[in-house]
Scaffold this active site. Sequence first.
Site, PDB file in Angstrom:
ATOM      1  N   HIS A  97       0.849  -1.198   0.000  1.00 25.00           N
ATOM      2  CA  HIS A  97       0.000   0.000   0.000  1.00 25.00           C
ATOM      3  C   HIS A  97       0.886   1.251   0.000  1.00 25.00           C
ATOM      4  CE1 HIS A  97      -2.966   2.964   1.220  1.00 25.00           C
ATOM      5  NE2 HIS A  97      -3.903   2.081   0.897  1.00 25.00           N
ATOM      6  N   GLU A 146      -3.848   1.617  -7.413  1.00 26.44           N
ATOM      7  CA  GLU A 146      -4.248   2.674  -6.485  1.00 26.44           C
ATOM      8  C   GLU A 146      -3.377   3.916  -6.697  1.00 26.44           C
ATOM      9  OE1 GLU A 146      -6.543   1.042  -2.930  1.00 26.44           O
ATOM     10  OE2 GLU A 146      -4.456   1.355  -2.361  1.00 26.44           O
TER      11      GLU A 146
HETATM   12  P1  PGA Z   1      -9.771   5.581   0.071  1.00 24.71           P
HETATM   13  O1  PGA Z   1      -8.543   4.613   0.404  1.00 24.71           O
HETATM   14  O2  PGA Z   1     -10.902   4.710  -0.363  1.00 24.71           O
HETATM   15  O3  PGA Z   1     -10.015   6.308   1.353  1.00 24.71           O
HETATM   16  O4  PGA Z   1      -9.302   6.486  -1.025  1.00 24.71           O
HETATM   17  C1  PGA Z   1      -8.228   3.577  -0.459  1.00 24.71           C
HETATM   18  C2  PGA Z   1      -6.984   2.904  -0.003  1.00 24.71           C
HETATM   19  O5  PGA Z   1      -6.208   3.488   0.745  1.00 24.71           O
HETATM   20  O6  PGA Z   1      -6.752   1.761  -0.351  1.00 24.71           O
END
Ligand code: PGA
Length: 219
Positions: A97, A146
């Site tokens: 992440h 992401e």
């Molecule tokens: P968010 O976070 O939905 O708050 O943008 C997604 C993530 O951190 O995986």
Amino acid sequence: MSDNLPLVVANHKSNLDFSKFDLWIKKVGLAVANFKGTAIVCPSDPFLSFAKIEKGSNNWNFQLGAQNISAENEGAYTGEVSASQLKDLCTYAIIGHSERRNLFGENDETVATKVKLAKDAGIKPVFCIQDESTPIPDGVKIVAYEPVFAIGTGNPDTPENAKSVSAKIKQKGDYIVLYGGSVNKQNVKSFIEKNVIDGVLVGSASIDADSFVDILNNI
Ligand code: PGA
């Protein structure tokens, strides 16, 4: 166990204390019964064994995931939680992440080690990439695209761009590809498309149980 699509991952990060999580899991556990995909709940580590026991005694239809695993195996690593300790509590682990990379100094080598330790323990990595250039370690089957600008900002990527990145990732290997970054109940449907984007990773909008249930229902 196969991953029924779509996959919907709830990443609670360091949110919710125990009593709030207790209420959350009871609401989501009941609501998830009719969901045809796979809902993966990733609470903070201290709540995993409680969630596993509740899930078992109520026959709830979600899976559990860790938000992180140690890059070390079991041993003298105070405060770390190893894959071998998590393997009986969860099926999945989020690895790579951007918050781990940016706030805790994890690099491509660290996350590749974590993938190996997870796989060796029988845990399925949900491997986060920030863009197409992020290296994907061997053994990864589930990739979450992401983009950093979209995480926690309320400013998601466009579905068109997310789909185009997802298609490029799928050209690199036989991956299940998720999109993550400001997914909510209003926009979730615009991201998921059979054979293109196989699910979503949800942070902020997963913290409230009703909001997460709406996401499952709106898919
Ligand atoms: P968010 O976070 O939905 O708050 O943008 C997604 C993530 O951190 O995986």
